[in-house]
Design a protein around this motif. Structure first.
Motif, PDB file in Angstrom:
ATOM      1  N   GLU A 256     104.778  74.360  72.741  1.00 43.47           N
ATOM      2  CA  GLU A 256     104.918  75.155  71.523  1.00 43.47           C
ATOM      3  C   GLU A 256     103.973  76.351  71.612  1.00 43.47           C
ATOM      4  N   SER A 257     104.495  77.514  71.300  1.00 42.22           N
ATOM      5  CA  SER A 257     103.617  78.670  71.124  1.00 42.22           C
ATOM      6  C   SER A 257     103.048  78.592  69.720  1.00 42.22           C
ATOM      7  N   TRP A 258     101.756  78.871  69.580  1.00 48.01           N
ATOM      8  CA  TRP A 258     101.171  78.780  68.246  1.00 48.01           C
ATOM      9  C   TRP A 258     100.380  80.025  67.893  1.00 48.01           C
ATOM     10  N   VAL A 259     100.220  80.211  66.585  1.00 45.19           N
ATOM     11  CA  VAL A 259      99.468  81.344  66.043  1.00 45.19           C
ATOM     12  C   VAL A 259      98.417  80.784  65.083  1.00 45.19           C
ATOM     13  N   ALA A 260      97.185  81.211  65.275  1.00 46.23           N
ATOM     14  CA  ALA A 260      96.082  80.741  64.432  1.00 46.23           C
ATOM     15  C   ALA A 260      95.201  81.920  64.035  1.00 46.23           C
ATOM     16  N   LEU A 261      94.441  81.739  62.979  1.00 47.78           N
ATOM     17  CA  LEU A 261      93.531  82.775  62.509  1.00 47.78           C
ATOM     18  C   LEU A 261      92.101  82.443  62.931  1.00 47.78           C
ATOM     19  N   TYR A 262      91.383  83.484  63.380  1.00 45.33           N
ATOM     20  CA  TYR A 262      89.990  83.334  63.814  1.00 45.33           C
ATOM     21  C   TYR A 262      89.144  84.468  63.235  1.00 45.33           C
ATOM     22  N   VAL A 263      87.871  84.194  63.043  1.00 45.75           N
ATOM     23  CA  VAL A 263      86.904  85.219  62.645  1.00 45.75           C
ATOM     24  C   VAL A 263      85.753  85.198  63.648  1.00 45.75           C
ATOM     25  N   ALA A 264      84.888  86.195  63.563  1.00 45.48           N
ATOM     26  CA  ALA A 264      83.737  86.258  64.451  1.00 45.48           C
ATOM     27  C   ALA A 264      82.816  85.065  64.204  1.00 45.48           C
ATOM     28  N   SER A 265      82.354  84.457  65.287  1.00 49.93           N
ATOM     29  CA  SER A 265      81.395  83.360  65.156  1.00 49.93           C
ATOM     30  C   SER A 265      80.128  83.873  64.487  1.00 49.93           C
ATOM     31  N   GLY A 266      79.555  83.033  63.648  1.00 50.04           N
ATOM     32  CA  GLY A 266      78.406  83.443  62.850  1.00 50.04           C
ATOM     33  C   GLY A 266      78.778  83.762  61.420  1.00 50.04           C
ATOM     34  N   THR A 267      80.090  83.840  61.157  1.00 53.92           N
ATOM     35  CA  THR A 267      80.558  83.991  59.779  1.00 53.92           C
ATOM     36  C   THR A 267      80.130  82.750  58.989  1.00 53.92           C
ATOM     37  N   PRO A 268      79.542  82.906  57.805  1.00 54.46           N
ATOM     38  CA  PRO A 268      79.080  81.737  57.036  1.00 54.46           C
ATOM     39  C   PRO A 268      80.165  80.675  56.897  1.00 54.46           C
ATOM     40  N   LYS A 269      79.768  79.433  57.076  1.00 58.11           N
ATOM     41  CA  LYS A 269      80.723  78.324  57.065  1.00 58.11           C
ATOM     42  C   LYS A 269      81.513  78.265  55.767  1.00 58.11           C
ATOM     43  N   ASP A 270      80.845  78.527  54.646  1.00 60.16           N
ATOM     44  CA  ASP A 270      81.532  78.438  53.362  1.00 60.16           C
ATOM     45  C   ASP A 270      82.548  79.561  53.178  1.00 60.16           C
ATOM     46  N   VAL A 271      82.302  80.694  53.801  1.00 68.29           N
ATOM     47  CA  VAL A 271      83.288  81.777  53.785  1.00 68.29           C
ATOM     48  C   VAL A 271      84.518  81.359  54.583  1.00 68.29           C
ATOM     49  N   VAL A 272      84.284  80.757  55.757  1.00 66.43           N
ATOM     50  CA  VAL A 272      85.389  80.277  56.585  1.00 66.43           C
ATOM     51  C   VAL A 272      86.197  79.223  55.832  1.00 66.43           C
ATOM     52  N   GLN A 273      85.511  78.304  55.178  1.00 66.95           N
ATOM     53  CA  GLN A 273      86.197  77.241  54.439  1.00 66.95           C
ATOM     54  C   GLN A 273      87.008  77.804  53.278  1.00 66.95           C
ATOM     55  N   LYS A 274      86.442  78.779  52.585  1.00 66.21           N
ATOM     56  CA  LYS A 274      87.156  79.380  51.463  1.00 66.21           C
ATOM     57  C   LYS A 274      88.403  80.113  51.947  1.00 66.21           C
ATOM     58  N   LEU A 275      88.273  80.879  53.026  1.00 67.46           N
ATOM     59  CA  LEU A 275      89.423  81.592  53.573  1.00 67.46           C
ATOM     60  C   LEU A 275      90.478  80.612  54.072  1.00 67.46           C
ATOM     61  N   SER A 276      90.031  79.560  54.737  1.00 64.31           N
ATOM     62  CA  SER A 276      90.968  78.557  55.249  1.00 64.31           C
ATOM     63  C   SER A 276      91.749  77.899  54.114  1.00 64.31           C
ATOM     64  N   ALA A 277      91.074  77.594  53.020  1.00 64.61           N
ATOM     65  CA  ALA A 277      91.744  76.964  51.875  1.00 64.61           C
ATOM     66  C   ALA A 277      92.794  77.895  51.269  1.00 64.61           C
ATOM     67  N   GLU A 278      92.493  79.181  51.188  1.00 70.83           N
ATOM     68  CA  GLU A 278      93.454  80.140  50.630  1.00 70.83           C
ATOM     69  C   GLU A 278      94.628  80.362  51.585  1.00 70.83           C
ATOM     70  N   VAL A 279      94.350  80.330  52.873  1.00 70.47           N
ATOM     71  CA  VAL A 279      95.428  80.432  53.866  1.00 70.47           C
ATOM     72  C   VAL A 279      96.356  79.228  53.748  1.00 70.47           C
ATOM     73  N   LYS A 280      95.781  78.046  53.599  1.00 73.52           N
ATOM     74  CA  LYS A 280      96.579  76.834  53.434  1.00 73.52           C
ATOM     75  C   LYS A 280      97.497  76.956  52.221  1.00 73.52           C
ATOM     76  N   ARG A 281      96.953  77.407  51.097  1.00 71.71           N
ATOM     77  CA  ARG A 281      97.765  77.593  49.895  1.00 71.71           C
ATOM     78  C   ARG A 281      98.886  78.596  50.137  1.00 71.71           C
ATOM     79  N   SER A 282      98.567  79.666  50.860  1.00 72.83           N
ATOM     80  CA  SER A 282      99.564  80.706  51.146  1.00 72.83           C
ATOM     81  C   SER A 282     100.711  80.176  51.973  1.00 72.83           C
ATOM     82  N   MET A 283     100.391  79.372  53.000  1.00 72.26           N
ATOM     83  CA  MET A 283     101.419  78.883  53.917  1.00 72.26           C
ATOM     84  C   MET A 283     102.249  77.756  53.314  1.00 72.26           C
TER      85      MET A 283
END
Length: 330
Positions: A256-283
């Motif tokens: 399977e070819s897959w597509v995922a979202l990434y940010v620069a390492s060092g981004t605050p964990k809670d920012v990553v979690q918040k963005l991930s949760a909103e992406v989940k809702r969007s999809m």
């Protein structure tokens, strides 16, 4: 010490403690304020195709949910490395997001000696979409099922040629994995993309092509090619008559070819979690899934941790196939 001084000291110590608490928890302040400006989705491919389509699937609902603009910025070039390095060097605030393609994310670090980015430079936000592949063969191949094809190929080693979109492409590496798991022999014929590859498969000059459904769907439905199986977890909704590889009797092979979202390492964990949760809702919105189905891709959200596990699993199998097949990048 008089009572006034004691009270003043108490207030001073309380103030210092409160300030220390704030200083110790900058992540929470950043997460609460995030996003504070438009988010840019950096796409390593030109407009059109799986990766760009996936970016546009998530951008509109995500913008509505977070209350900020979400801009799709196509940055093709360097086999994806231009976009990857741009995001790896971006501010660590979650506002610049890579729309990562498995073919680049897995293969480039294995195939290329020098990269302008490293795997450790990027942190996953989550998987958003996957696309299956189809094992398609020319009608001259005397097999109508995957089991028959594997048996015939083993009895006739070296008689089959297979097409790919180029050295190091998903179709190339995926077919090598298929060969290694089934023990069959086929000769690789690389092309620059799917266009000429399809023409030669239709002409019978090359007999086998493992590729995405849109490339072969019309030819399968018209009878010009035979689809033996799809390589994902489920059947493709536009080719419901074609079984999965597992249903066709071959266990353990998945492409399977897959597509995922990434940010620069060092981004605050809670920012990553918040963005991930909103992406989940969007999809998970019904309209997003409907648009994805029309585009021929499957919505499949995975958490950051599970996205890392997927990358590790695919990297292991791809690395093995690349070394065993002595695959070199064009």
């Amino acid at each position: 010490m008089n009572p006034i001084n004691r009270r003043q000291l108490h207030i001073t110590l309380a103030t210092v403690a409160a300030l220390a608490g704030l200083a110790a928890s900058p992540v929470w302040a950043q997460a609460d304020a995030y996003p504070s400006k438009p988010i840019t989705l950096v796409v390593p491919n030109p407009p059109g195709g799986l990766v760009d389509t996936s970016a546009r699937l998530v951008s509109e609902p995500l913008a509505r949910l977070i209350g900020q603009s979400v801009v799709v910025d196509n940055k093709p070039g360097g086999s994806g490395n231009l976009a990857y390095s741009l995001v790896a060097r971006s501010p660590k605030d979650g506002h610049t997001v890579l729309v990562s393609y498995s073919g680049y994310h897995i293969a480039n670090p294995v195939l290329m000696d020098k990269l302008p980015w490293e795997l450790k430079d990027l942190t996953p936000v989550g998987l958003i979409t996957v696309a299956t592949n189809v094992i398609a063969v020319h009608p001259s191949v005397p097999a109508n099922t995957l089991k028959e094809f594997i048996a015939w190929a083993k009895q006739n080693p070296g008689k089959l040629n297979y097409a790919s979109q180029g050295n190091g492409s998903v179709s190339h590496i995926g077919t090598e994995i298929f060969k290694q798991q089934t023990g069959i022999e086929m000769t690789h014929v690389p092309y620059k993309g799917s266009g000429q590859a399809i023409q030669d498969v239709l002409a019978g000059q090359v007999q086998v092509f493992i590729t995405t459904p849109p490339s072969v769907m019309g030819h399968v439905l018209s009878g010009k090619l035979k689809a033996l199986a799809v390589t994902g977890k489920t059947r493709h909704h536009q080719l419901p008559q074609v079984p999965t590889v597992t249903e066709a009797g071959l266990s353990g092979f998945e492409l399977e070819s897959w597509v995922a979202l990434y940010v620069a390492s060092g981004t605050p964990k809670d920012v990553v979690q918040k963005l991930s949760a909103e992406v989940k809702r969007s999809m998970e919105l019904p309209e997003t899934k409907q648009r994805a189905e029309l585009a021929g891709v499957e919505v499949r959200y995975l958490t950051p941790d599970n996205t890392t596990k997927l990358l590790e699993r695919d990297t292991a199998s791809w690395t093995k196939a690349i070394k065993a097949g002595n695959i070199k990048f064009d």
